[in-house]
Structures are given as structure tokens and as C-alpha cells.
Design a protein around this motif. Structure first.
Motif, PDB file in Angstrom:
ATOM      1  N   TYR A  37       1.017 -11.289  -4.407  1.00  0.00           N
ATOM      2  CA  TYR A  37       0.545 -10.183  -3.559  1.00  0.00           C
ATOM      3  C   TYR A  37       0.043 -10.730  -2.220  1.00  0.00           C
ATOM      4  O   TYR A  37       0.423 -10.243  -1.153  1.00  0.00           O
ATOM      5  CB  TYR A  37      -0.560  -9.430  -4.303  1.00  0.00           C
ATOM      6  CG  TYR A  37      -1.287  -8.399  -3.475  1.00  0.00           C
ATOM      7  CD1 TYR A  37      -0.627  -7.257  -3.025  1.00  0.00           C
ATOM      8  CD2 TYR A  37      -2.625  -8.582  -3.121  1.00  0.00           C
ATOM      9  CE1 TYR A  37      -1.292  -6.312  -2.245  1.00  0.00           C
ATOM     10  CE2 TYR A  37      -3.288  -7.648  -2.350  1.00  0.00           C
ATOM     11  CZ  TYR A  37      -2.624  -6.513  -1.915  1.00  0.00           C
ATOM     12  OH  TYR A  37      -3.273  -5.591  -1.148  1.00  0.00           O
ATOM     13  N   ASP A  85       3.678 -10.150   5.822  1.00  0.00           N
ATOM     14  CA  ASP A  85       3.626  -8.928   6.638  1.00  0.00           C
ATOM     15  C   ASP A  85       2.819  -9.171   7.918  1.00  0.00           C
ATOM     16  O   ASP A  85       3.212  -8.808   9.012  1.00  0.00           O
ATOM     17  CB  ASP A  85       2.927  -7.781   5.873  1.00  0.00           C
ATOM     18  CG  ASP A  85       3.754  -7.273   4.705  1.00  0.00           C
ATOM     19  OD1 ASP A  85       4.935  -7.653   4.606  1.00  0.00           O
ATOM     20  OD2 ASP A  85       3.206  -6.500   3.892  1.00  0.00           O
ATOM     21  N   LYS A 144       2.875 -11.925   0.014  1.00  0.00           N
ATOM     22  CA  LYS A 144       3.598 -10.823   0.677  1.00  0.00           C
ATOM     23  C   LYS A 144       2.776 -10.223   1.825  1.00  0.00           C
ATOM     24  O   LYS A 144       3.308  -9.920   2.881  1.00  0.00           O
ATOM     25  CB  LYS A 144       3.971  -9.750  -0.353  1.00  0.00           C
ATOM     26  CG  LYS A 144       5.104 -10.215  -1.269  1.00  0.00           C
ATOM     27  CD  LYS A 144       5.679  -9.100  -2.105  1.00  0.00           C
ATOM     28  CE  LYS A 144       4.860  -8.895  -3.338  1.00  0.00           C
ATOM     29  NZ  LYS A 144       5.358  -7.795  -4.155  1.00  0.00           N
ATOM     30  N   ARG A 145       1.462 -10.092   1.602  1.00  0.00           N
ATOM     31  CA  ARG A 145       0.621  -9.530   2.671  1.00  0.00           C
ATOM     32  C   ARG A 145       0.528 -10.491   3.861  1.00  0.00           C
ATOM     33  O   ARG A 145       0.494 -10.078   5.005  1.00  0.00           O
ATOM     34  CB  ARG A 145      -0.785  -9.200   2.142  1.00  0.00           C
ATOM     35  CG  ARG A 145      -0.846  -8.130   1.062  1.00  0.00           C
ATOM     36  CD  ARG A 145      -0.379  -6.743   1.509  1.00  0.00           C
ATOM     37  NE  ARG A 145       1.051  -6.634   1.696  1.00  0.00           N
ATOM     38  CZ  ARG A 145       1.946  -6.449   0.705  1.00  0.00           C
ATOM     39  NH1 ARG A 145       1.544  -6.358  -0.532  1.00  0.00           N
ATOM     40  NH2 ARG A 145       3.239  -6.358   0.961  1.00  0.00           N
ATOM     41  N   LEU A 175      -8.090  -8.808   4.314  1.00  0.00           N
ATOM     42  CA  LEU A 175      -8.071  -8.164   2.987  1.00  0.00           C
ATOM     43  C   LEU A 175      -9.431  -8.292   2.283  1.00  0.00           C
ATOM     44  O   LEU A 175      -9.573  -7.892   1.131  1.00  0.00           O
ATOM     45  CB  LEU A 175      -6.988  -8.795   2.106  1.00  0.00           C
ATOM     46  CG  LEU A 175      -5.532  -8.525   2.485  1.00  0.00           C
ATOM     47  CD1 LEU A 175      -4.597  -9.386   1.624  1.00  0.00           C
ATOM     48  CD2 LEU A 175      -5.169  -7.053   2.313  1.00  0.00           C
TER      49      LEU A 175
END
Ligand code: ADE
Length: 347
Positions: free
Chosen positions: A232, A239, A235-236, A260
Motif C-alpha cells: 500500500y 502516486d 503504491k501511494r 499519510l
């Protein structure tokens, strides 16, 4: 891209919850061969023997139960077993099987040799659970027809199947049910930092993402020893780098993960809130689960299954017979001074 492999089918009720459980670990990143599955060596060794022995004898593999904190790969293991044995897997979950009839329909619709995966098995209701016993043990379905003195039982033969079940709360699985997993009950452990680094390395290749060595280490350090979290975060970060037109170096990863609200040891706002309440409101404990759950306005199950295991793993929290206790390390990490009396007691 479809989230399902051609071999998989799901019963419609269950699809939502099974996908929810897997939401961060999409199809592309999921290992499809034993050699690709990193870590959990003890489980891999045992399960491989179980599958090989069954194959050599021409039997179907016995039922297995996987348990452990969320995100460690219970569902992934089930998919892997299905892939490696070339079997079709039907997926459902404890809360999706509401009535005895739901389970009867799932079981009677299996093809011989299928795998049935039941996620969150601890949430099966008692009536459904009792139907599952003879199905697992003798491959039959006992159906009661009618009520009162005229009620009678008929027995239907089921296609031979392997049940793979998963739970985050093994203590809530009754011992009669647990004992029917004749292939084994396996506990998934948190991954080591090296294993998480390997998983991130593999995932970054699959996502065709260039990641500097220090950036990889930074993601691993904050990943809670959990592959789902690692993937996760990867992937963030990807991005973030794409949107800001930056390369994925340590600085960019730090910025993305700070955004985050994940700190440098992987604590998120809920973890920090838990420790702050424990220290500020309850003097560091001991305090009961109910009390701290209420003080956080968080469900006890979430506290116990999601928040606490990682804090315990990091040595920030201890579970004592009298309740939860914050350790010296927790005081230090959050920058609180430990009261004198408590320090003496611990020395
Ligand atoms: N992705 C999620 N879990 C994994 C594991 N144990 N090994 C490799 N990739 C993974």
C-alpha cells in the motif's frame, strides 16, 4: 484489469467482504508460485508436505486454518494453494453465510476437489458451524426436515472438498471447529525487516517502479512488518512521485509517508492515540481493553486485532493479567516523561 483469476469463482454474497479483506493487495502483486512467496517458512514447509503427500496418495488435501493479524497473507496463501494444486477456489466469509441454507448451497455447488475459502471464520453463527462439522469430517450434509416430533434428518453426500479458513481471532473459533482442521492450524507471524524489503523489491519490479535503495528501506521501516501495508505504501509513494514529478528517493518517500501520517516506526494516528490515552488518561496502565476502547471510541475488536499486535511487536505495549501497560519505550517514543513511581516499579 479483472481482480479474479480465471480459476476463481466467488459466491455473490461473499465477494464484497473477500475483496475488502484484500483491497490493498491486488492481483498483480500476489505471488502465484511458492518460490515467489517470501517468509512464513514454517507454514510453507508444512503446507507443501501436506499438499505433496495428498497428491501422491491421490487424495484431496485436508482442511487447514490460518490465523494471525490482518495483512500478513492468509488469503494470499489460500490463493497460492489453489494455484499450485490447480484447483478451483470458491471464496466466502463467516458473516456472508447467514443461514444454514447458505452454507448448504455453497457446499452442494462445489465440484469434486474444489477448495472452499472461508475468511473470518470466527464470525460463523453456531447453527451454520454445526452443519460444517459433518461436512468437514465425513463429507456429508445433515439436513433437518420438519419441526418437533415429526422432524427427521436426511444426509446428502457432498463432493470432496478442502476447506481453507482464515481468522484474525483464533480464540473465538470454538475448539470443536478448530479440531476439525486436520491438515493443521497455522499462525502467521509478522515478517522480518529483510523479508519486507524483499517483498517491496519484488512489488516495485512488478509495478515497474524505480525505487532507490534508501527509499526502499524507508518504506520497509514504516510498513508494520506487514506485506499489505508495504505494498500500500509503495503504491501511494509511486502516486506521490508521479504527481509531483519526482524520482522515488528517500526524501520523496518520507514526504509521501508523512502526508499519510505514518511516523518513522510505522505508527499511524490510531496507534498514537491509543498510546497517548493509555499514558495521559490512565497513567500508563494497567487498564482493561473495554475501558481503553471506550476512551478511544473504537471497537474492542479493532483495538485487539489491529492496533495492539503491532504495538506489542514493537515492544511499546504489554498485556498483563491486570490490563494493558505502556512500556518505557512507548513513553520515550511519544516524548512523555515516565512518572517516578512507575519507573521504580519496573526496575
Ligand atoms: N505479497 C504479499 N505477501 C507476500 C509474500 N509473503 N511474499 C511475496 N509477496 C507478497
Amino acid at each position: 484489469m479483472s481482480r479474479k483469476t480465471p480459476k476463481e469463482t466467488s459466491n455473490s454474497n461473499s465477494e464484497k467482504s473477500a475483496n475488502f479483506d484484500d483491497s490493498f493487495l491486488d492481483q498483480t502483486l500476489r505471488p502465484t508460485r511458492w518460490e515467489e512467496y517470501i517468509g512464513q517458512k514454517h507454514i510453507k514447509d508444512n503446507v507443501k508436505i501436506l499438499l505433496r503427500a495428498a497428491e501422491e496418495r491421490g487424495h484431496i488435501p485436508e482442511h487447514v486454518l490460518f490465523y494471525g493479524p490482518p495483512g500478513l497473507g492468509k488469503t494470499t496463501l489460500a490463493h497460492l494453494i489453489a494455484k499450485e494444486t490447480g484447483r478451483q477456489m470458491k471464496i466466502t466469509s463467516g458473516p456472508a453465510i447467514e443461514k444454514v441454507g447458505d452454507l448448504a448451497s455453497i457446499l452442494t455447488n462445489l465440484s469434486p476437489g474444489d477448495i472452499l475459502f472461508i475468511d473470518e471464520i470466527h464470525r460463523l453463527n453456531k447453527m451454520v458451524e454445526e452443519i460444517l462439522y459433518p461436512a468437514m469430517e465425513s463429507g456429508v450434509l445433515d439436513i433437518i426436515i420438519g419441526k418437533g416430533p415429526s422432524a427427521r434428518t436426511i444426509q446428502l453426500d457432498l463432493p470432496p472438498f478442502t476447506l481453507i479458513a482464515a481468522t484474525t481471532r483464533v480464540a473465538l473459533v470454538s475448539s470443536p471447529l478448530r479440531s476439525r482442521f486436520s491438515g493443521g492450524v497455522f499462525r502467521l507471524e509478522f515478517y522480518s525487516n529483510e523479508e519486507i524489503e524483499k517483498i517491496i523489491q519484488r512489488s516495485s519490479k512488478l509495478l515497474k517502479t524505480e525505487l532507490e535503495a534508501e527509499a526502499l528501506k524507508e518504506i520497509a521501516k514504516r510498513s508494520r512488518f506487514t506485506p499489505r501495508t508495504a505494498n500500500y505504501f509503495l503504491k501511494r509513494c509511486r502516486d506521490f512521485a508521479q504527481v509531483h514529478k519526482k524520482s522515488l528517493d528517500q526524501k520523496t518517500v518520507r514526504e509521501a509517508l508523512n502526508m499519510l501520517a505514518v511516523d518513522e516506526i510505522g505508527l499511524n494516528p490510531s496507534d498514537r492515540k491509543f498510546l497517548e490515552i493509555l499514558i495521559e488518561k490512565f497513567g500508563g496502565g494497567p487498564v482493561g481493553l473495554k475501558t481503553i476502547g471506550a476512551a478511544m471510541s473504537e471497537e474492542e475488536a479493532t483495538v485487539e486485532e489491529v492496533i495492539e499486535p503491532y504495538l506489542i511487536q514493537l515492544g511499546l505495549l504489554e498485556r498483563s493479567p491486570r490490563g494493558r501497560v505502556a512500556t518505557n519505550k512507548a513513553y520515550e517514543h511519544l516524548g512523555f516523561a515516565r512518572p517516578e513511581k512507575k519507573q521504580e516499579k519496573l526496575l
